[in-house]
Motif scaffolding. Structure first.
Motif, PDB file in Angstrom:
ATOM      1  N   UNK A   5      34.047  60.698  69.330  1.00 30.02           N
ATOM      2  CA  UNK A   5      34.313  60.544  67.903  1.00 30.02           C
ATOM      3  C   UNK A   5      34.178  61.853  67.130  1.00 30.02           C
ATOM      4  N   UNK A   6      33.735  62.920  67.789  1.00 31.00           N
ATOM      5  CA  UNK A   6      33.647  64.213  67.116  1.00 31.00           C
ATOM      6  C   UNK A   6      34.976  64.975  67.173  1.00 31.00           C
ATOM      7  N   UNK A   7      35.930  64.477  67.961  1.00 31.57           N
ATOM      8  CA  UNK A   7      37.239  65.114  68.062  1.00 31.57           C
ATOM      9  C   UNK A   7      38.229  64.455  67.107  1.00 31.57           C
ATOM     10  N   UNK A   8      39.150  65.250  66.536  1.00 28.49           N
ATOM     11  CA  UNK A   8      40.216  64.643  65.723  1.00 28.49           C
ATOM     12  C   UNK A   8      41.075  63.719  66.596  1.00 28.49           C
ATOM     13  N   UNK A   9      41.704  62.740  65.958  1.00 30.33           N
ATOM     14  CA  UNK A   9      42.535  61.779  66.688  1.00 30.33           C
ATOM     15  C   UNK A   9      43.616  62.466  67.521  1.00 30.33           C
ATOM     16  N   UNK A  10      44.234  63.507  66.975  1.00 34.35           N
ATOM     17  CA  UNK A  10      45.309  64.192  67.706  1.00 34.35           C
ATOM     18  C   UNK A  10      44.768  64.848  68.986  1.00 34.35           C
ATOM     19  N   UNK A  11      43.575  65.419  68.922  1.00 30.86           N
ATOM     20  CA  UNK A  11      42.970  66.039  70.102  1.00 30.86           C
ATOM     21  C   UNK A  11      42.590  64.992  71.131  1.00 30.86           C
ATOM     22  N   UNK A  12      42.058  63.881  70.659  1.00 33.95           N
ATOM     23  CA  UNK A  12      41.668  62.796  71.559  1.00 33.95           C
ATOM     24  C   UNK A  12      42.895  62.212  72.259  1.00 33.95           C
ATOM     25  N   UNK A  15      44.096  64.718  74.878  1.00 37.35           N
ATOM     26  CA  UNK A  15      43.209  64.697  76.045  1.00 37.35           C
ATOM     27  C   UNK A  15      43.444  63.438  76.885  1.00 37.35           C
ATOM     28  N   UNK A  16      43.619  62.308  76.217  1.00 34.77           N
ATOM     29  CA  UNK A  16      43.894  61.047  76.906  1.00 34.77           C
ATOM     30  C   UNK A  16      45.209  61.139  77.685  1.00 34.77           C
ATOM     31  N   UNK A  17      46.244  61.680  77.052  1.00 36.00           N
ATOM     32  CA  UNK A  17      47.540  61.830  77.721  1.00 36.00           C
ATOM     33  C   UNK A  17      47.435  62.747  78.938  1.00 36.00           C
ATOM     34  N   UNK A  46      50.082  71.842  69.741  1.00 35.87           N
ATOM     35  CA  UNK A  46      49.671  71.616  71.135  1.00 35.87           C
ATOM     36  C   UNK A  46      48.794  72.760  71.622  1.00 35.87           C
ATOM     37  N   UNK A  47      49.205  73.981  71.293  1.00 40.27           N
ATOM     38  CA  UNK A  47      48.442  75.162  71.706  1.00 40.27           C
ATOM     39  C   UNK A  47      47.056  75.159  71.052  1.00 40.27           C
ATOM     40  N   UNK A  48      46.993  74.811  69.780  1.00 41.27           N
ATOM     41  CA  UNK A  48      45.722  74.772  69.056  1.00 41.27           C
ATOM     42  C   UNK A  48      44.778  73.733  69.662  1.00 41.27           C
ATOM     43  N   UNK A  49      45.305  72.536  69.947  1.00 44.25           N
ATOM     44  CA  UNK A  49      44.489  71.474  70.539  1.00 44.25           C
ATOM     45  C   UNK A  49      44.018  71.883  71.935  1.00 44.25           C
ATOM     46  N   UNK A  53      40.138  72.111  73.209  1.00 48.52           N
ATOM     47  CA  UNK A  53      39.609  71.396  74.374  1.00 48.52           C
ATOM     48  C   UNK A  53      39.093  72.375  75.431  1.00 48.52           C
ATOM     49  N   UNK A  54      39.744  73.528  75.543  1.00 50.13           N
ATOM     50  CA  UNK A  54      39.282  74.548  76.482  1.00 50.13           C
ATOM     51  C   UNK A  54      37.922  75.100  76.034  1.00 50.13           C
TER      52      UNK A  54
END
Length: 183
Positions: A5-12, A15-17, A46-49, A53-54
């Motif tokens: 829940x600390x990640x924005x929805x787009x990042x989550x 990551x899920x994909x 995409x690059x920012x996310x 995550x990295x």
């Protein structure tokens, strides 16, 4: 350990994909742009996310053209965050045959126990099955408290759980344990 829940929805979603696309295999890589497209992101986003995550240690960038993959930590996090994905297992991590359980396997064992324990009361098991399952869980926990948890004991405890879980209504944990025991 990062909280989902600390990640924005787009990042989550990204990551899920990635987790789904790689099947949780750390050896596989896919294009960050392809994953971003599936998550509804343009190339820049995409690059920012991916960079975010990295920085959290969940993924690594494998090629200059944008090939990315999951890290071992990323696999463990994804397994706990996305337990609703059918067929989720130890995602390429198996118990193996070493005499002593390694750190990564210890994390998987702990994760399986942490996921299973809250579900026990909802399995609708007969008393004897429930007592057997609890005894196996306690044996696993005792091994994991040891400074040198024995792989053979861990394996037999999980094997002992399989018929009990098969008789119950718990299919997700059953498949995770089977995947973890597969050699």
């Amino acid at each position: 350990m990062t909280e989902a829940n600390s990640l924005p929805d787009s990042s989550l979603q990204f990551f899920r994909s990635l987790f789904i696309k790689t099947g949780g295999d750390t050896k596989k890589q896919v294009s960050m742009h392809e994953i971003g497209n599936e998550a509804g992101l343009d190339k820049s986003a995409s690059k920012t996310v991916a960079e975010e995550l990295m920085s959290l240690g969940l993924i690594d960038i494998r090629t200059l053209s944008g090939g990315i993959g999951l890290t071992e930590e990323g696999v463990l996090e994804a397994q706990s965050w996305f337990s609703d994905i059918p067929g989720i297992g130890a995602a390429g991590i198996t118990l193996g045959n070493q005499p002593i359980v390694g750190e990564k396997n210890g994390e998987v064992i702990t994760d399986i126990l942490t996921s299973l324990k809250p579900r026990i009361g909802k399995l609708g098991m007969a008393f004897d099955d429930l007592a057997d399952l609890l005894a196996d869980i306690q044996s696993l926990e005792a091994q994991m408290r040891s400074s040198r948890p024995k792989t053979a004991i861990i394996r037999e405890c999980f094997r002992s759980m399989l018929p009990t879980l098969t008789r119950g209504s718990e299919t997700e944990m059953l498949s995770r344990i089977k995947s973890f025991l597969a050699d």
